[in-house]
Design an enzyme around this catalytic site. Structure first.
Site, PDB file in Angstrom:
ATOM      1  N   THR A   1       0.837  -1.206   0.000  1.00  0.00           N
ATOM      2  CA  THR A   1       0.000   0.000   0.000  1.00  0.00           C
ATOM      3  C   THR A   1       0.865   1.246   0.000  1.00  0.00           C
ATOM      4  O   THR A   1       0.603   2.208  -0.723  1.00  0.00           O
ATOM      5  CB  THR A   1      -0.950  -0.003   1.212  1.00  0.00           C
ATOM      6  OG1 THR A   1      -1.816  -1.142   1.103  1.00  0.00           O
ATOM      7  CG2 THR A   1      -1.778   1.265   1.289  1.00  0.00           C
TER       8      THR A   1
ATOM      9  N   THR B   1      -5.274  -1.956  -2.664  1.00  0.00           N
ATOM     10  CA  THR B   1      -4.818  -1.520  -1.348  1.00  0.00           C
ATOM     11  C   THR B   1      -5.956  -1.574  -0.331  1.00  0.00           C
ATOM     12  O   THR B   1      -5.713  -1.691   0.860  1.00  0.00           O
ATOM     13  CB  THR B   1      -4.214  -0.096  -1.393  1.00  0.00           C
ATOM     14  OG1 THR B   1      -5.232   0.847  -1.731  1.00  0.00           O
ATOM     15  CG2 THR B   1      -3.075  -0.021  -2.388  1.00  0.00           C
TER      16      THR B   1
ATOM     17  N   GLU C   1     -10.563   1.408   4.268  1.00  0.00           N
ATOM     18  CA  GLU C   1      -9.768   2.564   3.830  1.00  0.00           C
ATOM     19  C   GLU C   1      -8.409   2.128   3.313  1.00  0.00           C
ATOM     20  O   GLU C   1      -7.837   1.167   3.812  1.00  0.00           O
ATOM     21  CB  GLU C   1      -9.568   3.541   4.993  1.00  0.00           C
ATOM     22  CG  GLU C   1     -10.783   4.338   5.371  1.00  0.00           C
ATOM     23  CD  GLU C   1     -11.234   5.293   4.295  1.00  0.00           C
ATOM     24  OE1 GLU C   1     -10.397   5.809   3.518  1.00  0.00           O
ATOM     25  OE2 GLU C   1     -12.445   5.541   4.211  1.00  0.00           O
ATOM     26  N   CYS C   2      -7.890   2.872   2.361  1.00  0.00           N
ATOM     27  CA  CYS C   2      -6.565   2.584   1.819  1.00  0.00           C
ATOM     28  C   CYS C   2      -5.465   3.317   2.589  1.00  0.00           C
ATOM     29  O   CYS C   2      -4.319   2.945   2.549  1.00  0.00           O
ATOM     30  CB  CYS C   2      -6.489   2.989   0.355  1.00  0.00           C
ATOM     31  SG  CYS C   2      -6.676   4.761   0.082  1.00  0.00           S
ATOM     32  N   GLY C   3      -5.836   4.406   3.244  1.00  0.00           N
ATOM     33  CA  GLY C   3      -4.857   5.167   4.008  1.00  0.00           C
ATOM     34  C   GLY C   3      -4.761   6.634   3.596  1.00  0.00           C
ATOM     35  O   GLY C   3      -4.288   7.455   4.366  1.00  0.00           O
TER      36      GLY C   3
END
Length: 161
Positions: free
Chosen positions: A69, A147, A154-156
């Site tokens: 990610t 991701t 959430e991906c970040g």
């Protein structure tokens, strides 16, 4: 919405290299139809290079997923912010997409001083559908983010910073 107010506004796309064929076709179509000033950011390694050395994208349970990610999404995003140095980040986040997003505010100030504006935060899927129909916009239903993997994850990018 933004291009109606400012046609030349830079539109940043984080292209991880893992998009579906439909997503790439959608991106090309919407860029052409709206004459977008599209600025694309890629990971420093191509998908082919990464997979040649490390194999396919790791699943959520794989301890390598966080590094994946970081490489394909978070580092390119930070690079985009550094290079473009925006004061405002317009995002199409919607609160019904994830539990984290449902707790967000439409306007927030990040630790980095970046003003994040999410004008669609309280829109429903029907609101989005109606807007797309009203303005005869293309839509992409064949989207996958490796991701996030799961729909409500959430991906970040949008976690508090």
């Amino acid at each position: 919405m933004a291009t109606r107010a400012r046609p030349d506004i830079p539109v940043v796309w984080m292209d991880s290299g893992y998009n579906t064929e439909a997503t790439y076709r959608f991106a090309d179509e919407v860029t052409r139809r709206l004459a977008l000033n599209l600025v694309v950011y890629h990971p420093r390694r191509s998908r082919a290079h990464r997979e040649a050395l490390e194999g396919i994208a790791p699943g959520l349970e794989d301890p390598r997923h966080a590094a994946f990610t970081e490489e394909v999404k978070l580092e390119p995003f930070r690079r985009a912010l550094r290079e473009m140095a925006p004061r405002v980040w317009l995002t199409a986040l919607r609160g019904e997409d994830t539990p984290e997003r449902s707790r967000m505010q439409p306007v927030s100030l990040g630790d980095n001083g970046l003003l994040k504006v999410a004008p669609l935060l309280h829109w429903t899927a029907k609101d989005m559908y109606d807007y797309v129909q009203r303005f005869d916009l293309p839509n992409n239903f064949d989207y996958f983010d490796p991701t996030k993997v799961e729909a409500k994850r959430e991906c970040g990018l949008h976690l508090a910073r």
